[in-house]
Scaffold this motif. Structure first.
Motif, PDB file in Angstrom:
ATOM      1  N   ARG B  43      10.767  18.969  96.817  1.00 13.26           N
ATOM      2  CA  ARG B  43       9.560  18.317  96.319  1.00 13.26           C
ATOM      3  C   ARG B  43       9.740  17.680  94.956  1.00 13.26           C
ATOM      4  O   ARG B  43       8.829  17.073  94.427  1.00 13.26           O
ATOM      5  N   TYR B  87       6.692  23.433  90.677  1.00 12.23           N
ATOM      6  CA  TYR B  87       6.898  23.270  92.121  1.00 12.23           C
ATOM      7  C   TYR B  87       7.193  24.611  92.764  1.00 12.23           C
ATOM      8  O   TYR B  87       6.724  24.926  93.861  1.00 12.23           O
ATOM      9  N   GLU B  90       4.125  26.696  93.178  1.00 11.47           N
ATOM     10  CA  GLU B  90       3.288  26.235  94.291  1.00 11.47           C
ATOM     11  C   GLU B  90       3.868  26.686  95.627  1.00 11.47           C
ATOM     12  O   GLU B  90       3.150  27.127  96.514  1.00 11.47           O
ATOM     13  N   ARG B  93       3.175  30.308  96.076  1.00 13.03           N
ATOM     14  CA  ARG B  93       1.748  30.526  96.357  1.00 13.03           C
ATOM     15  C   ARG B  93       1.448  30.207  97.815  1.00 13.03           C
ATOM     16  O   ARG B  93       0.747  30.939  98.509  1.00 13.03           O
ATOM     17  N   GLU B  97       0.139  32.718 100.741  1.00 15.16           N
ATOM     18  CA  GLU B  97      -1.092  32.427 101.484  1.00 15.16           C
ATOM     19  C   GLU B  97      -0.832  32.522 102.984  1.00 15.16           C
ATOM     20  O   GLU B  97      -1.597  33.125 103.733  1.00 15.16           O
ATOM     21  N   ARG B  98       0.309  31.949 103.409  1.00 15.06           N
ATOM     22  CA  ARG B  98       0.652  31.984 104.833  1.00 15.06           C
ATOM     23  C   ARG B  98       0.803  33.416 105.297  1.00 15.06           C
ATOM     24  O   ARG B  98       0.302  33.797 106.357  1.00 15.06           O
ATOM     25  N   TRP B 101      -2.556  35.180 105.616  1.00 10.83           N
ATOM     26  CA  TRP B 101      -3.268  34.772 106.828  1.00 10.83           C
ATOM     27  C   TRP B 101      -2.651  35.388 108.070  1.00 10.83           C
ATOM     28  O   TRP B 101      -3.363  35.826 108.967  1.00 10.83           O
ATOM     29  N   ASN B 102      -1.322  35.413 108.113  1.00 13.33           N
ATOM     30  CA  ASN B 102      -0.678  35.914 109.330  1.00 13.33           C
ATOM     31  C   ASN B 102      -0.859  37.406 109.509  1.00 13.33           C
ATOM     32  O   ASN B 102      -0.808  37.924 110.613  1.00 13.33           O
TER      33      ASN B 102
END
Lengths: 445, 104
Positions: B43, B87, B90, B93, B97-98, B101-102
């Motif tokens: 990125r 970068y 991020e 983070r 987050e993934r 959720w999983n």
């Protein structure tokens, strides 16, 4: 990436937008407010278990310039990219988790981002919807990863030859604005930058060009949301260029044994009285099969062309209306050797109408078909949302079905004949695809 | 980054003692390339990435010749920018987050 969908929608009924469909005795009427910053809010509380909310924006491929063609196409695909409030992953999973869906529908003049979900989860999906429309980040690496999707999207769309013909038709008929393609041109795939997307959004997604519409949601909720969140960019944004009709022709020779051809002249503007006349004329001539998989024997165009050829063909009247111009004409699909006869026969039929060859009974039948088609299209919540949103964008008001039906009824046979005369005498544009050996040029018609 | 002037002086001493600045490298050039760092590198804007590649090439060349840069070209503690840090933060983070959720 199932959260984007795109439709090319040539509008059949330009002027009338209906609401006030009382779905249950308890459902309320449509309420519409215009905020001081120009944003229009419309909602219909029909107490249905599913809510559908859309943000309509008066922008589209006509607002692109030659230096940023294809931006709206990528914007359509970019609806699930990271925003300031939520990452791309979270938007996808969040909407999935509540069983909703986010989709984007764009025409040359408007874009509509809509979410549908169960009433209980409206707050969640509304948050994502607002994020996507007002605060996208267009991170450079996400935009770069998305560009190959343009090719896939284009390939899927162009499987249908009509899409190609309509793109060429607009490119042939107009000099600018409306000539811009809905799909990204090949040379621009991979070259659209994040800055261009940001620039486009900054200049076009302004409050005075947006409408927030909801079905199955209270007006006060929408109003609150709009005042809090949709106030970020004010002003009218970059003005679009006025579309200039030029009347040309584009032919695309291919090995297809079916020739698709469209011959049009400049038509009517959305909302004008002429537009109603053209719509009725469209139905007098024949606008799509009335019986599923039927052979349209009652349409004037079909009857005329059937005398010219015995091989399979299809013909219908074509009508689109935009905010400052329109196109009206015929669209034919025929076998390659017959193409010339089919097109000429169809045009002769229209000429016959222009010379007065249409009875009051024909016009009444056409009016009924038009009314029925229109009313059926606003029966679904999706069609309804689209109608309310489009009219809110164009005029900030809305027309009830009875008013719309009255407008259609007020079209006289003389109006229909005049509309046909306008087509016959107007400068024509043409687009054709297929094996064009027997397809006449515009000057041979 | 709290601590005051004493902590600052200890950090500066450690930075110079570590020695990679003598090869012309910045701190973020020396990060071990695990998956998160690789994603963050993807990125990076082009000019930062090119500068990093140049610095690493120059350092490899020097270590091959068993040399170091002249003292005036060493990277100073004050000039060392953690260019990859935003970068990388991020990326981490998003990964967390993934995973959150999983797990649900």
């Amino acid at each position: 990436k199932r959260f984007y969908s795109l439709k090319v929608a040539p509008k059949v009924s330009p002027s009338a937008t209906a609401e006030k469909v009382k779905l249950s005795p308890a459902s309320q009427n449509l309420e519409i407010t215009k905020l001081p910053n120009g944003l229009v809010i419309a909602s219909l509380e029909n107490f249905s278990p599913a809510s559908r909310i859309g943000v309509f924006i008066k922008t589209g491929s006509r607002y692109e310039t030659t230096s940023n063609l294809g931006t709206t196409h990528l914007l359509r695909l970019a609806s699930n990219l990271t925003t300031k409030g939520a990452s791309s992953f979270r938007i996808t999973r969040g909407i999935e988790a509540v069983g909703g869906s986010l989709s984007v529908h764009a025409t040359r003049e408007k874009m509509a981002y809509s979410v549908v979900c169960l009433r209980d989860y409206v707050d969640t999906v509304m948050e994502y919807l607002l994020n996507v429309t007002t605060a996208p980040e267009f991170r450079p690496w996400e935009v770069a990863d998305l560009q190959p999707q343009l090719k896939v999207d284009k390939a899927i769309a162009f499987q249908n030859p009509q899409v190609g013909v309509l793109e060429n038709l607009h490119a042939a008929a107009y000099k600018n604005a409306l000539a811009n393609p809905l799909y990204c041109p090949d040379y621009r795939v991979g070259k659209i930058t994040s800055e261009q997307l940001h620039h486009f959004v900054q200049n076009n997604f302004t409050s005075s060009r947006m409408a927030l519409v909801g079905i199955g949601i209270k007006h006060s909720t929408l109003k609150q949301v709009a005042e809090q969140f949709l106030n970020i960019r004010s002003g009218a944004g970059a003005p679009g260029a006025k579309a200039v009709y030029r009347g040309g022709e584009i032919r695309k020779q291919s090995s297809d044994s079916l020739v698709h051809a469209a011959v049009v002249a400049e038509g009517a503007v959305i909302g004008s009285k002429e537009a109603d006349a053209f719509s009725v004329l469209q139905y007098v001539l024949g606008a799509g099969p009335l019986v599923k998989r039927g052979s349209k024997v009652t349409c004037k165009l079909t009857q005329g062309v059937a005398k010219a050829t015995s091989k399979p063909f299809d013909v219908s009247a074509f009508n689109v209306n935009y905010s400052d111009s329109g196109l009206f004409g015929i669209y034919t699909i025929s076998q390659a050797p017959d193409a010339g006869e089919v097109i000429k026969a169809a045009l002769n039929q229209v000429k016959a109408v222009a010379q007065g060859g249409v009875t009051d009974a024909d016009v009444t039948v056409a009016k009924n078909q038009l009314k029925a088609n229109y009313l059926m299209s606003v029966e679904t919540s999706k069609g309804l949302l689209n109608e309310i949103g489009s009219e809110a964008l164009v005029s900030g008001t809305h027309t009830s079905p009875s008013a719309a039906a009255q407008k259609i009824d007020s079209v006289t046979t003389a109006d229909v004949v005049n509309a046909a005369k306008k087509f016959i005498s107007g400068k024509k544009s043409m687009a054709a695809t297929g094996d064009l050996g027997n397809t006449p040029f515009l000057d041979e018609l | 980054a709290g601590g005051g002037r004493l902590l600052e002086r200890i950090r500066k001493w450690y930075y110079n003692a570590a020695g990679f600045n003598k090869l012309g490298l910045m701190r973020d050039d020396t990060l071990h390339e695990d998956d998160d760092v690789k994603e963050a590198l993807k990125r990076l804007p082009e000019h930062l990435y090119n500068a990093r590649v140049f610095r690493i090439k120059r350092a490899l060349d020097l270590s091959l010749k068993h040399q170091i840069l002249p003292k005036d070209q060493w990277v100073k503690y004050e000039e060392d920018h953690p260019y990859l840090e935003p970068y990388l933060k991020e990326v981490i983070r998003e990964r967390r987050e993934r995973e959150a959720w999983n797990k649900k």
